[in-house]
Design a protein around this motif. Structure first.
Motif, PDB file in Angstrom:
ATOM      1  N   GLU A   1       0.828  -1.209   0.000  1.00  0.00           N
ATOM      2  CA  GLU A   1       0.000   0.000   0.000  1.00  0.00           C
ATOM      3  C   GLU A   1       0.863   1.261   0.000  1.00  0.00           C
ATOM      4  O   GLU A   1       2.070   1.223   0.242  1.00  0.00           O
ATOM      5  N   ASN A   2       0.217   2.403  -0.263  1.00  0.00           N
ATOM      6  CA  ASN A   2       0.896   3.694  -0.211  1.00  0.00           C
ATOM      7  C   ASN A   2       0.941   4.211   1.222  1.00  0.00           C
ATOM      8  O   ASN A   2       0.100   3.854   2.062  1.00  0.00           O
ATOM      9  N   TYR A   3       1.908   5.053   1.492  1.00  0.00           N
ATOM     10  CA  TYR A   3       2.111   5.606   2.829  1.00  0.00           C
ATOM     11  C   TYR A   3       0.822   6.239   3.368  1.00  0.00           C
ATOM     12  O   TYR A   3       0.205   7.077   2.728  1.00  0.00           O
ATOM     13  N   GLY A   4       0.428   5.823   4.563  1.00  0.00           N
ATOM     14  CA  GLY A   4      -0.737   6.400   5.214  1.00  0.00           C
ATOM     15  C   GLY A   4      -2.045   5.717   4.888  1.00  0.00           C
ATOM     16  O   GLY A   4      -3.065   5.995   5.531  1.00  0.00           O
ATOM     17  N   ASP A   5      -2.055   4.817   3.890  1.00  0.00           N
ATOM     18  CA  ASP A   5      -3.304   4.140   3.530  1.00  0.00           C
ATOM     19  C   ASP A   5      -3.759   3.207   4.650  1.00  0.00           C
ATOM     20  O   ASP A   5      -2.953   2.569   5.313  1.00  0.00           O
ATOM     21  N   ILE A   6      -5.063   3.127   4.830  1.00  0.00           N
ATOM     22  CA  ILE A   6      -5.673   2.181   5.761  1.00  0.00           C
ATOM     23  C   ILE A   6      -6.153   0.983   4.947  1.00  0.00           C
ATOM     24  O   ILE A   6      -6.855   1.148   3.944  1.00  0.00           O
ATOM     25  N   TYR A   7      -5.768  -0.219   5.380  1.00  0.00           N
ATOM     26  CA  TYR A   7      -6.045  -1.386   4.550  1.00  0.00           C
ATOM     27  C   TYR A   7      -6.136  -2.642   5.432  1.00  0.00           C
ATOM     28  O   TYR A   7      -5.668  -2.648   6.567  1.00  0.00           O
ATOM     29  N   PRO A   8      -6.727  -3.731   4.916  1.00  0.00           N
ATOM     30  CA  PRO A   8      -6.736  -5.002   5.656  1.00  0.00           C
ATOM     31  C   PRO A   8      -5.425  -5.750   5.421  1.00  0.00           C
ATOM     32  O   PRO A   8      -5.091  -6.077   4.279  1.00  0.00           O
ATOM     33  N   CYS A   9      -4.689  -6.003   6.470  1.00  0.00           N
ATOM     34  CA  CYS A   9      -3.397  -6.683   6.338  1.00  0.00           C
ATOM     35  C   CYS A   9      -3.607  -8.182   6.147  1.00  0.00           C
ATOM     36  O   CYS A   9      -4.311  -8.824   6.932  1.00  0.00           O
ATOM     37  N   VAL A  10      -2.994  -8.747   5.117  1.00  0.00           N
ATOM     38  CA  VAL A  10      -3.165 -10.172   4.840  1.00  0.00           C
ATOM     39  C   VAL A  10      -2.375 -11.029   5.815  1.00  0.00           C
ATOM     40  O   VAL A  10      -2.645 -12.225   5.956  1.00  0.00           O
ATOM     41  N   PHE A  11      -1.400 -10.441   6.509  1.00  0.00           N
ATOM     42  CA  PHE A  11      -0.564 -11.210   7.426  1.00  0.00           C
ATOM     43  C   PHE A  11      -1.187 -11.316   8.816  1.00  0.00           C
ATOM     44  O   PHE A  11      -1.384 -12.398   9.339  1.00  0.00           O
ATOM     45  N   CYS A  12      -1.480 -10.168   9.431  1.00  0.00           N
ATOM     46  CA  CYS A  12      -1.985 -10.201  10.809  1.00  0.00           C
ATOM     47  C   CYS A  12      -3.507 -10.145  10.886  1.00  0.00           C
ATOM     48  O   CYS A  12      -4.077 -10.221  11.971  1.00  0.00           O
ATOM     49  N   LYS A  13      -4.169  -9.976   9.722  1.00  0.00           N
ATOM     50  CA  LYS A  13      -5.635  -9.956   9.629  1.00  0.00           C
ATOM     51  C   LYS A  13      -6.254  -8.716  10.274  1.00  0.00           C
ATOM     52  O   LYS A  13      -7.462  -8.685  10.521  1.00  0.00           O
ATOM     53  N   CYS A  14      -5.431  -7.718  10.568  1.00  0.00           N
ATOM     54  CA  CYS A  14      -5.974  -6.454  11.086  1.00  0.00           C
ATOM     55  C   CYS A  14      -6.734  -5.758   9.964  1.00  0.00           C
ATOM     56  O   CYS A  14      -6.194  -5.559   8.869  1.00  0.00           O
ATOM     57  N   THR A  15      -7.977  -5.377  10.218  1.00  0.00           N
ATOM     58  CA  THR A  15      -8.816  -4.804   9.160  1.00  0.00           C
ATOM     59  C   THR A  15      -8.566  -3.324   8.925  1.00  0.00           C
ATOM     60  O   THR A  15      -8.972  -2.787   7.895  1.00  0.00           O
ATOM     61  N   ASP A  16      -7.923  -2.646   9.877  1.00  0.00           N
ATOM     62  CA  ASP A  16      -7.655  -1.216   9.701  1.00  0.00           C
ATOM     63  C   ASP A  16      -6.168  -0.912   9.902  1.00  0.00           C
ATOM     64  O   ASP A  16      -5.785   0.024  10.590  1.00  0.00           O
ATOM     65  N   ALA A  17      -5.324  -1.750   9.288  1.00  0.00           N
ATOM     66  CA  ALA A  17      -3.878  -1.526   9.365  1.00  0.00           C
ATOM     67  C   ALA A  17      -3.514  -0.267   8.601  1.00  0.00           C
ATOM     68  O   ALA A  17      -4.208   0.148   7.669  1.00  0.00           O
ATOM     69  N   LYS A  18      -2.390   0.330   9.009  1.00  0.00           N
ATOM     70  CA  LYS A  18      -1.934   1.559   8.377  1.00  0.00           C
ATOM     71  C   LYS A  18      -0.551   1.339   7.778  1.00  0.00           C
ATOM     72  O   LYS A  18       0.324   0.739   8.418  1.00  0.00           O
ATOM     73  N   ALA A  19      -0.344   1.777   6.553  1.00  0.00           N
ATOM     74  CA  ALA A  19       0.939   1.604   5.879  1.00  0.00           C
ATOM     75  C   ALA A  19       1.912   2.696   6.322  1.00  0.00           C
ATOM     76  O   ALA A  19       1.632   3.885   6.146  1.00  0.00           O
ATOM     77  N   ILE A  20       3.031   2.282   6.907  1.00  0.00           N
ATOM     78  CA  ILE A  20       4.044   3.229   7.365  1.00  0.00           C
ATOM     79  C   ILE A  20       5.423   2.740   6.934  1.00  0.00           C
ATOM     80  O   ILE A  20       5.653   1.537   6.824  1.00  0.00           O
ATOM     81  N   PRO A  21       6.384   3.658   6.683  1.00  0.00           N
ATOM     82  CA  PRO A  21       7.731   3.220   6.322  1.00  0.00           C
ATOM     83  C   PRO A  21       8.490   2.720   7.545  1.00  0.00           C
ATOM     84  O   PRO A  21       8.282   3.189   8.660  1.00  0.00           O
ATOM     85  N   ARG A  22       9.376   1.761   7.317  1.00  0.00           N
ATOM     86  CA  ARG A  22      10.204   1.223   8.392  1.00  0.00           C
ATOM     87  C   ARG A  22      11.632   1.088   7.868  1.00  0.00           C
ATOM     88  O   ARG A  22      11.852   0.545   6.781  1.00  0.00           O
ATOM     89  N   ALA A  23      12.581   1.575   8.642  1.00  0.00           N
ATOM     90  CA  ALA A  23      13.973   1.543   8.210  1.00  0.00           C
ATOM     91  C   ALA A  23      14.534   0.138   8.276  1.00  0.00           C
ATOM     92  O   ALA A  23      14.175  -0.658   9.144  1.00  0.00           O
ATOM     93  N   LYS A  24      15.439  -0.167   7.355  1.00  0.00           N
ATOM     94  CA  LYS A  24      16.170  -1.438   7.413  1.00  0.00           C
ATOM     95  C   LYS A  24      17.505  -1.247   6.697  1.00  0.00           C
ATOM     96  O   LYS A  24      17.623  -0.450   5.765  1.00  0.00           O
ATOM     97  N   VAL A  25      18.495  -1.985   7.141  1.00  0.00           N
ATOM     98  CA  VAL A  25      19.802  -1.892   6.504  1.00  0.00           C
ATOM     99  C   VAL A  25      20.523  -3.234   6.631  1.00  0.00           C
ATOM    100  O   VAL A  25      20.465  -3.898   7.671  1.00  0.00           O
ATOM    101  N   TYR A  26      21.167  -3.636   5.527  1.00  0.00           N
ATOM    102  CA  TYR A  26      21.972  -4.855   5.503  1.00  0.00           C
ATOM    103  C   TYR A  26      23.420  -4.409   5.649  1.00  0.00           C
ATOM    104  O   TYR A  26      23.923  -3.598   4.866  1.00  0.00           O
ATOM    105  N   MET A  27      24.121  -4.899   6.674  1.00  0.00           N
ATOM    106  CA  MET A  27      25.454  -4.401   6.991  1.00  0.00           C
ATOM    107  C   MET A  27      26.388  -5.542   7.344  1.00  0.00           C
ATOM    108  O   MET A  27      25.978  -6.699   7.503  1.00  0.00           O
ATOM    109  N   GLN A  28      27.638  -5.177   7.509  1.00  0.00           N
ATOM    110  CA  GLN A  28      28.649  -6.133   7.931  1.00  0.00           C
ATOM    111  C   GLN A  28      29.119  -5.759   9.333  1.00  0.00           C
ATOM    112  O   GLN A  28      29.459  -4.618   9.596  1.00  0.00           O
ATOM    113  N   LEU A  29      29.111  -6.725  10.222  1.00  0.00           N
ATOM    114  CA  LEU A  29      29.530  -6.533  11.613  1.00  0.00           C
ATOM    115  C   LEU A  29      30.882  -7.208  11.791  1.00  0.00           C
ATOM    116  O   LEU A  29      31.037  -8.393  11.485  1.00  0.00           O
TER     117      LEU A  29
END
Length: 485
Positions: free
Chosen positions: A324-352
């Motif tokens: 979904e687009n940022y801020g959209d309210i939608y039914p999540c197919v994973f957790c089955k929440c009917t009013d989930a909200k699309a938000i960005p989440r940071a992630k990074v692949y790195m070497q430790l």
């Protein structure tokens, strides 16, 4: 609880004509046996000396005694089947086990033995929870339930779907922590809590564990048990405190800062090792085959692959990827929440790396934002390949990482996720100043976007007011460019 009746230790296999006065100390949810389709329910009964015995109901007796043997109530019990516990269960269930059936005589006694019952509890202070993180040690807690998140469905690594639901508990210092309820606790306790949430119920939980999920949280185990608004002096004292501080608590509920992506401030009290011998050398976990292990590592992190996407659109309820687009309210197919909200989440692949070797690891959410020194929304708008000027790509000094080993598809080797990043200098500062060590994901990192001059680490309420305005064609083009890298 008078002395004219036998005590639990007086009753053994073959004893006849006995009657024991007991209080129901714990009542667990019914379960299905692992090796047969038989349904059973365990209870823990306690006598006047604090001795306990496990009693079990089977099959139709569970329904028959549904309104009997209520949690916290006192009963006279006789003619239960008494037998020795199977050897493999003795360590957990004790030497003797009772089986309650239609032949068992049970009579309710109008006595209040709550003080005896509560005296057997040893509550863990919220501040001490980090000591037990990922250790599977049994803890007991008491707190006021101020909120409950929507029920969600998760899939285990074995492919089984499980239902979970998070409660928000607050203590008398206004610290909050998430308590994740699993499976039958969702159907039973959570259902009751949802119906009575406005009453600000007091929860006493036993046989719980502390996990590193979502920063730091508590979770149920198979043998967890609960008193909700139990008839205890301790509960009445807690309710009195809640009444006195109702305005502060109502304000917490209204602002809901505890439901943002920032974990509880309790994460700042992690028991971080300081001696070199307490850190794991990377060479010892290279090619690791056993998952669900946790390690403290001292070293440096760096981005070796610049051409990666540093964020993903996610469900605000389960953090799973969303189309979904940022801020959209939608039914999540994973957790089955009917009013989930699309938000960005940071992630990074790195070497430790440390002096002994290196591993590749992923950081998601707050640890990723801390490492990159950027924010998920800024990362979402990034249209160019990142440089050291736009975000941090490597560390100059050693920092401390809390790392989880996880199973990996199509490989027997584990993959690694960074859950916490701690600056050693701040631990040293703790020793010198007497202050608690600061743990980087315990507080949000705030960044200002030059065009708006406002903090981008804002609450869900702020998102609701601004998300639709921010989803412009320019942003969508930016997302497309990033995904093409």
């Amino acid at each position: 609880m008078g002395d004219k009746f036998q005590l639990i230790h007086d009753v053994s296999p073959g004893t006849t004509g006995w009657t024991v006065k007991v209080v129901v100390a714990e009542k667990f949810s019914p379960k299905v046996a692992q090796r047969s389709p038989t349904k059973y329910q365990n209870l823990t009964l306690m006598d006047s000396e604090g001795s306990t015995v496990q009693a079990t109901l089977y099959g139709q007796n569970i329904t028959a005694f549904q309104d009997e043997l209520l949690l916290g109530k006192t009963y006279l019990i006789s003619n239960a089947l008494v037998k020795e516990t199977n050897a493999e269960y003795k360590a957990k269930s004790g030497e003797i086990q009772w089986t309650i059936s239609g032949r068992t005589r049970i009579r309710r006694v109008e006595e209040n033995n709550s003080n005896l019952l509560i005296s057997t509890y040893s509550f863990t202070d919220f501040e001490d929870l980090p000591k037990y993180m990922d250790s599977n040690v049994d803890i007991s807690v008491i707190g006021m339930i101020i909120d409950i998140k929507p029920r969600r469905i998760i899939q285990t690594r074995f492919g089984k779907e499980c239902q979970v639901q998070d409660l928000v508990l607050v203590n008398k210092r206004f610290d909050t922590v998430l308590l994740t309820m699993w499976e039958t606790f969702v159907d039973n306790e959570c259902k009751y809590i949802c119906q009575n949430l406005r009453k600000k119920l007091i929860l006493i939980g036993k046989h719980l564990k502390v996990t590193s999920f979502n920063g730091l949280s508590i979770s149920t185990k198979a043998d967890s048990s609960f008193f909700i608004d139990g008839e205890f002096e301790l509960v009445e004292e807690f309710k009195s405190w809640g009444h006195t501080n109702s305005k502060i608590i109502d304000n917490m509920i209204s602002e809901k800062h505890y439901l943002t992506s920032t974990p509880s401030k309790l994460s700042s009290k992690l028991s971080v090792p300081t001696a070199e011998k307490d850190f794991t050398e990377i060479k010892n976990i290279q090619g690791l085959k056993t998952a669900k292990q946790f390690f403290w590592i001292k070293g440096k992190a760096s981005v070796k692959v610049l051409n990666q996407t540093y964020w993903y659109m996610s469900c605000n309820n389960c953090n799973k990827i969303s189309s979904e687009n940022y801020g959209d309210i939608y039914p999540c197919v994973f957790c089955k929440c009917t009013d989930a909200k699309a938000i960005p989440r940071a992630k990074v692949y790195m070497q430790l790396t440390d002096p002994t070797g290196y591993i590749n690891a992923t950081a998601i959410g707050n640890p990723a934002e801390y490492f990159l020194q950027s924010n998920a929304e800024i990362l979402m708008n990034q249209t160019l390949i990142p440089t050291a000027a736009s975000m941090r790509l490597s560390m100059d000094e050693d920092e401390i990482f809390y790392v989880k080993a996880m199973t990996q598809e199509l490989s027997t080797d584990c993959k690694f996720e960074i859950l916490f990043i701690v600056n050693p200098s701040q631990i040293a500062g703790d020793k010198n100043t007497g202050k608690a060590p600061v743990e980087h994901i315990g507080e949000p990192i705030k960044f200002l976007e030059p065009t708006t001059k406002r903090s981008l680490f804002h609450s869900d309420t702020d998102d609701a007011q601004s998300s639709k305005k921010n989803v412009t064609s320019q942003r969508l083009r930016s997302r497309k460019k990033i995904n093409e890298f």
